[in-house]
Design a protein around this motif. Structure first.
Motif, PDB file in Angstrom:
ATOM      1  N   HIS A  24       0.874  -1.165   0.000  1.00 44.60           N
ATOM      2  CA  HIS A  24       0.000   0.000   0.000  1.00 44.60           C
ATOM      3  C   HIS A  24       0.913   1.218   0.000  1.00 44.60           C
ATOM      4  O   HIS A  24       1.755   1.377   0.878  1.00 44.60           O
ATOM      5  CB  HIS A  24      -0.906   0.035   1.235  1.00 44.60           C
ATOM      6  N   ILE A  25       0.799   2.045  -1.016  1.00 45.57           N
ATOM      7  CA  ILE A  25       1.624   3.244  -1.143  1.00 45.57           C
ATOM      8  C   ILE A  25       0.748   4.458  -0.892  1.00 45.57           C
ATOM      9  O   ILE A  25      -0.378   4.544  -1.403  1.00 45.57           O
ATOM     10  CB  ILE A  25       2.273   3.314  -2.535  1.00 45.57           C
TER      11      ILE A  25
ATOM     12  N   LEU B  52       2.423  10.919  -2.469  1.00 48.66           N
ATOM     13  CA  LEU B  52       3.093  10.859  -3.765  1.00 48.66           C
ATOM     14  C   LEU B  52       2.592  11.962  -4.689  1.00 48.66           C
ATOM     15  O   LEU B  52       3.379  12.644  -5.351  1.00 48.66           O
ATOM     16  CB  LEU B  52       2.868   9.480  -4.396  1.00 48.66           C
ATOM     17  N   ALA B  53       1.283  12.187  -4.716  1.00 47.25           N
ATOM     18  CA  ALA B  53       0.703  13.245  -5.547  1.00 47.25           C
ATOM     19  C   ALA B  53       1.157  14.629  -5.080  1.00 47.25           C
ATOM     20  O   ALA B  53       1.478  15.491  -5.901  1.00 47.25           O
ATOM     21  CB  ALA B  53      -0.816  13.155  -5.526  1.00 47.25           C
ATOM     22  N   ALA B  54       1.212  14.829  -3.772  1.00 47.20           N
ATOM     23  CA  ALA B  54       1.660  16.121  -3.236  1.00 47.20           C
ATOM     24  C   ALA B  54       3.110  16.398  -3.636  1.00 47.20           C
ATOM     25  O   ALA B  54       3.453  17.535  -4.010  1.00 47.20           O
ATOM     26  CB  ALA B  54       1.506  16.142  -1.719  1.00 47.20           C
TER      27      ALA B  54
ATOM     28  N   THR C 113       7.014  19.316  -7.103  1.00 41.62           N
ATOM     29  CA  THR C 113       8.093  19.264  -8.094  1.00 41.62           C
ATOM     30  C   THR C 113       7.684  20.001  -9.365  1.00 41.62           C
ATOM     31  O   THR C 113       8.472  20.788  -9.914  1.00 41.62           O
ATOM     32  CB  THR C 113       8.462  17.804  -8.427  1.00 41.62           C
ATOM     33  N   LEU C 114       6.466  19.790  -9.826  1.00 39.95           N
ATOM     34  CA  LEU C 114       5.978  20.478 -11.019  1.00 39.95           C
ATOM     35  C   LEU C 114       5.913  21.982 -10.800  1.00 39.95           C
ATOM     36  O   LEU C 114       6.348  22.769 -11.660  1.00 39.95           O
ATOM     37  CB  LEU C 114       4.596  19.943 -11.404  1.00 39.95           C
TER      38      LEU C 114
ATOM     39  N   LYS D 200      15.386  17.769 -10.257  1.00 41.21           N
ATOM     40  CA  LYS D 200      15.664  16.356  -9.993  1.00 41.21           C
ATOM     41  C   LYS D 200      15.514  16.144  -8.502  1.00 41.21           C
ATOM     42  O   LYS D 200      16.093  16.878  -7.695  1.00 41.21           O
ATOM     43  CB  LYS D 200      17.083  15.984 -10.410  1.00 41.21           C
ATOM     44  N   ARG D 201      14.721  15.153  -8.164  1.00 38.98           N
ATOM     45  CA  ARG D 201      14.498  14.845  -6.751  1.00 38.98           C
ATOM     46  C   ARG D 201      14.372  13.352  -6.565  1.00 38.98           C
ATOM     47  O   ARG D 201      13.859  12.644  -7.425  1.00 38.98           O
ATOM     48  CB  ARG D 201      13.207  15.486  -6.247  1.00 38.98           C
ATOM     49  N   MET D 202      14.814  12.913  -5.426  1.00 38.80           N
ATOM     50  CA  MET D 202      14.531  11.546  -5.022  1.00 38.80           C
ATOM     51  C   MET D 202      13.437  11.666  -3.966  1.00 38.80           C
ATOM     52  O   MET D 202      13.606  12.354  -2.965  1.00 38.80           O
ATOM     53  CB  MET D 202      15.740  10.863  -4.411  1.00 38.80           C
ATOM     54  N   VAL D 203      12.321  11.042  -4.230  1.00 33.84           N
ATOM     55  CA  VAL D 203      11.179  11.130  -3.326  1.00 33.84           C
ATOM     56  C   VAL D 203      10.958   9.771  -2.685  1.00 33.84           C
ATOM     57  O   VAL D 203      10.823   8.763  -3.377  1.00 33.84           O
ATOM     58  CB  VAL D 203       9.913  11.573  -4.097  1.00 33.84           C
TER      59      VAL D 203
END
Length: 52
Positions: free
Chosen positions: A5-6, A11-13, A18-19, A30-33
């Motif tokens: 379960h993610i 993730l959307a936030a 980033t956008l 560039k990001r590591m999330v």
């Protein structure tokens, strides 16, 4: 069957942030999330026994 379960809200936030930063600062970001994920064991899952 086992699954994860993610946290899709998180993730959307992160994607929106980033956008937004890409548009505001006019450069690629560039990001590591890392988002939380929970391992979900289904009822059909049977843990293996440690038999030698």
């Amino acid at each position: 069957m086992t699954t994860f379960h993610i946290d899709t809200d998180d993730l959307a936030a992160q994607a929106i942030t980033t956008l937004k930063d890409t548009i505001i600062f006019d450069r690629p970001q560039k990001r590591m999330v890392l988002v939380d994920a929970k391992l979900i064991y289904r009822k059909s899952f049977v843990k293996p026994t440690n038999k030698s």
